[in-house]
Motif scaffolding. Sequence first.
Motif, mmCIF file in Angstrom:
data_model
loop_
_atom_site.group_PDB
_atom_site.id
_atom_site.type_symbol
_atom_site.label_atom_id
_atom_site.label_comp_id
_atom_site.label_asym_id
_atom_site.label_seq_id
_atom_site.Cartn_x
_atom_site.Cartn_y
_atom_site.Cartn_z
ATOM 1 N N ALA A 1 0.857 -1.192 0.000
ATOM 2 C CA ALA A 1 0.000 0.000 0.000
ATOM 3 C C ALA A 1 0.890 1.238 0.000
ATOM 4 O O ALA A 1 1.855 1.321 0.777
ATOM 5 C CB ALA A 1 -0.917 -0.005 1.213
ATOM 6 N N PHE A 2 0.554 2.175 -0.873
ATOM 7 C CA PHE A 2 1.316 3.412 -1.009
ATOM 8 C C PHE A 2 0.369 4.603 -0.926
ATOM 9 O O PHE A 2 -0.780 4.504 -1.365
ATOM 10 C CB PHE A 2 2.023 3.464 -2.370
ATOM 11 C CG PHE A 2 2.974 2.336 -2.599
ATOM 12 C CD1 PHE A 2 4.252 2.370 -2.082
ATOM 13 C CD2 PHE A 2 2.590 1.226 -3.326
ATOM 14 C CE1 PHE A 2 5.138 1.322 -2.286
ATOM 15 C CE2 PHE A 2 3.455 0.172 -3.551
ATOM 16 C CZ PHE A 2 4.737 0.218 -3.027
ATOM 17 N N PRO A 3 0.851 5.736 -0.419
ATOM 18 C CA PRO A 3 0.019 6.927 -0.464
ATOM 19 C C PRO A 3 -0.155 7.366 -1.926
ATOM 20 O O PRO A 3 0.784 7.270 -2.721
ATOM 21 C CB PRO A 3 0.804 7.965 0.338
ATOM 22 C CG PRO A 3 2.213 7.486 0.347
ATOM 23 C CD PRO A 3 2.162 5.993 0.188
ATOM 24 N N ALA A 4 -1.356 7.794 -2.252
ATOM 25 C CA ALA A 4 -1.597 8.297 -3.609
ATOM 26 C C ALA A 4 -0.741 9.535 -3.848
ATOM 27 O O ALA A 4 -0.375 10.256 -2.911
ATOM 28 C CB ALA A 4 -3.073 8.621 -3.788
ATOM 29 N N ALA A 5 -0.418 9.798 -5.103
ATOM 30 C CA ALA A 5 0.438 10.939 -5.449
ATOM 31 C C ALA A 5 -0.155 12.264 -4.984
ATOM 32 O O ALA A 5 0.575 13.174 -4.606
ATOM 33 C CB ALA A 5 0.685 10.969 -6.956
ATOM 34 N N ASP A 6 -1.485 12.369 -4.998
ATOM 35 C CA ASP A 6 -2.122 13.615 -4.586
ATOM 36 C C ASP A 6 -2.310 13.692 -3.072
ATOM 37 O O ASP A 6 -2.875 14.647 -2.554
ATOM 38 C CB ASP A 6 -3.458 13.810 -5.305
ATOM 39 C CG ASP A 6 -4.486 12.739 -4.970
ATOM 40 O OD1 ASP A 6 -4.225 11.881 -4.101
ATOM 41 O OD2 ASP A 6 -5.565 12.751 -5.597
ATOM 42 N N GLY A 7 -1.865 12.666 -2.351
ATOM 43 C CA GLY A 7 -1.989 12.656 -0.897
ATOM 44 C C GLY A 7 -3.357 12.241 -0.393
ATOM 45 O O GLY A 7 -3.587 12.188 0.807
ATOM 46 N N ARG A 8 -4.259 11.936 -1.285
ATOM 47 C CA ARG A 8 -5.621 11.548 -0.899
ATOM 48 C C ARG A 8 -5.798 10.052 -1.073
ATOM 49 O O ARG A 8 -5.939 9.565 -2.190
ATOM 50 C CB ARG A 8 -6.655 12.278 -1.751
ATOM 51 C CG ARG A 8 -6.602 13.762 -1.596
ATOM 52 C CD ARG A 8 -7.668 14.392 -2.462
ATOM 53 N NE ARG A 8 -7.454 15.820 -2.538
ATOM 54 C CZ ARG A 8 -8.023 16.600 -3.405
ATOM 55 N NH1 ARG A 8 -8.858 16.097 -4.304
ATOM 56 N NH2 ARG A 8 -7.779 17.887 -3.404
ATOM 57 N N GLY A 9 -5.785 9.351 0.005
ATOM 58 C CA GLY A 9 -6.032 7.920 -0.058
ATOM 59 C C GLY A 9 -4.780 7.107 -0.291
ATOM 60 O O GLY A 9 -3.653 7.611 -0.238
ATOM 61 N N ARG A 10 -5.018 5.835 -0.545
ATOM 62 C CA ARG A 10 -3.936 4.883 -0.731
ATOM 63 C C ARG A 10 -4.169 4.093 -2.015
ATOM 64 O O ARG A 10 -5.294 3.887 -2.437
ATOM 65 C CB ARG A 10 -3.874 3.932 0.456
ATOM 66 C CG ARG A 10 -3.686 4.708 1.771
ATOM 67 C CD ARG A 10 -3.376 3.864 2.967
ATOM 68 N NE ARG A 10 -2.170 3.078 2.978
ATOM 69 C CZ ARG A 10 -0.921 3.550 3.036
ATOM 70 N NH1 ARG A 10 -0.709 4.847 3.044
ATOM 71 N NH2 ARG A 10 0.111 2.746 3.083
ATOM 72 N N VAL A 11 -3.074 3.648 -2.586
ATOM 73 C CA VAL A 11 -3.116 2.798 -3.768
ATOM 74 C C VAL A 11 -2.491 1.468 -3.372
ATOM 75 O O VAL A 11 -1.387 1.436 -2.826
ATOM 76 C CB VAL A 11 -2.333 3.425 -4.942
ATOM 77 C CG1 VAL A 11 -2.331 2.492 -6.150
ATOM 78 C CG2 VAL A 11 -2.892 4.791 -5.305
ATOM 79 N N THR A 12 -3.212 0.383 -3.615
ATOM 80 C CA THR A 12 -2.677 -0.929 -3.285
ATOM 81 C C THR A 12 -2.184 -1.632 -4.545
ATOM 82 O O THR A 12 -2.734 -1.450 -5.628
ATOM 83 C CB THR A 12 -3.730 -1.811 -2.581
ATOM 84 O OG1 THR A 12 -4.872 -1.952 -3.424
ATOM 85 C CG2 THR A 12 -4.144 -1.211 -1.248
ATOM 86 N N VAL A 13 -1.142 -2.410 -4.356
ATOM 87 C CA VAL A 13 -0.545 -3.164 -5.455
ATOM 88 C C VAL A 13 -0.488 -4.624 -5.017
ATOM 89 O O VAL A 13 0.220 -4.967 -4.064
ATOM 90 C CB VAL A 13 0.868 -2.651 -5.791
ATOM 91 C CG1 VAL A 13 1.472 -3.449 -6.935
ATOM 92 C CG2 VAL A 13 0.843 -1.165 -6.114
ATOM 93 N N PRO A 14 -1.220 -5.499 -5.703
ATOM 94 C CA PRO A 14 -1.180 -6.915 -5.334
ATOM 95 C C PRO A 14 0.173 -7.530 -5.677
ATOM 96 O O PRO A 14 0.808 -7.150 -6.664
ATOM 97 C CB PRO A 14 -2.296 -7.546 -6.160
ATOM 98 C CG PRO A 14 -2.675 -6.546 -7.183
ATOM 99 C CD PRO A 14 -2.141 -5.213 -6.779
ATOM 100 N N PRO A 15 0.618 -8.491 -4.877
ATOM 101 C CA PRO A 15 1.920 -9.101 -5.140
ATOM 102 C C PRO A 15 1.993 -9.793 -6.498
ATOM 103 O O PRO A 15 3.054 -9.829 -7.117
ATOM 104 C CB PRO A 15 2.100 -10.093 -3.990
ATOM 105 C CG PRO A 15 0.752 -10.284 -3.413
ATOM 106 C CD PRO A 15 -0.049 -9.055 -3.713
ATOM 107 N N LEU A 16 0.871 -10.305 -6.971
ATOM 108 C CA LEU A 16 0.870 -10.975 -8.265
ATOM 109 C C LEU A 16 1.256 -10.012 -9.388
ATOM 110 O O LEU A 16 1.966 -10.390 -10.326
ATOM 111 C CB LEU A 16 -0.502 -11.602 -8.541
ATOM 112 C CG LEU A 16 -0.625 -12.404 -9.832
ATOM 113 C CD1 LEU A 16 0.362 -13.570 -9.835
ATOM 114 C CD2 LEU A 16 -2.038 -12.911 -10.005
ATOM 115 N N ALA A 17 0.825 -8.759 -9.292
ATOM 116 C CA ALA A 17 1.157 -7.773 -10.333
ATOM 117 C C ALA A 17 2.662 -7.554 -10.397
ATOM 118 O O ALA A 17 3.266 -7.558 -11.476
ATOM 119 C CB ALA A 17 0.430 -6.463 -10.071
ATOM 120 N N LEU A 18 3.282 -7.372 -9.234
ATOM 121 C CA LEU A 18 4.735 -7.165 -9.206
ATOM 122 C C LEU A 18 5.469 -8.435 -9.624
ATOM 123 O O LEU A 18 6.418 -8.378 -10.406
ATOM 124 C CB LEU A 18 5.179 -6.750 -7.809
ATOM 125 C CG LEU A 18 4.864 -5.312 -7.418
ATOM 126 C CD1 LEU A 18 5.002 -5.117 -5.919
ATOM 127 C CD2 LEU A 18 5.766 -4.359 -8.164
#
Length: 129
Positions: A28-45
């Motif tokens: 989970a990473f903070p969104a670039a605009d600072g609003r909310g979070r962006v999740t990245v599933p391990p399968l994608a990476l």
Amino acid sequence: MLVKPDPCACGNPAPALRVQGRASDVLAFPAADGRGRVTVPPLALGTVVDRVPGVELFQIVQTDPTGLRVRLHPAAEADPEQVWTAVLSGIAGLLDDLGLAHVTVQRAAEAPQQSPGGKYRTVVPLPAS
């Protein structure tokens, strides 16, 4: 596995159990605009790195809210610099597509490491706080 406090609705007198599946190592990473979070599933990476020829073993470790370290073990016949360049390009492209161009990706000097249980986790998120 969790024991449910209520009996099973089917009428079975045995304790009712709820099986909890394996927790995913979602990053989970903070969104670039600072609003909310962006999740990245391990399968994608994992898919991005698995597609790179010459990768024998890898591990992606989230080091801080906007940082990743990539531990690589290239195949014996592979050029480590070419492998790293392709892995970095793939990860950076995925992050950019997800609006996460602000996340930094570093090459780790150390090889992938086993967990205390003896397994290699390919994606290691920040510990839950």
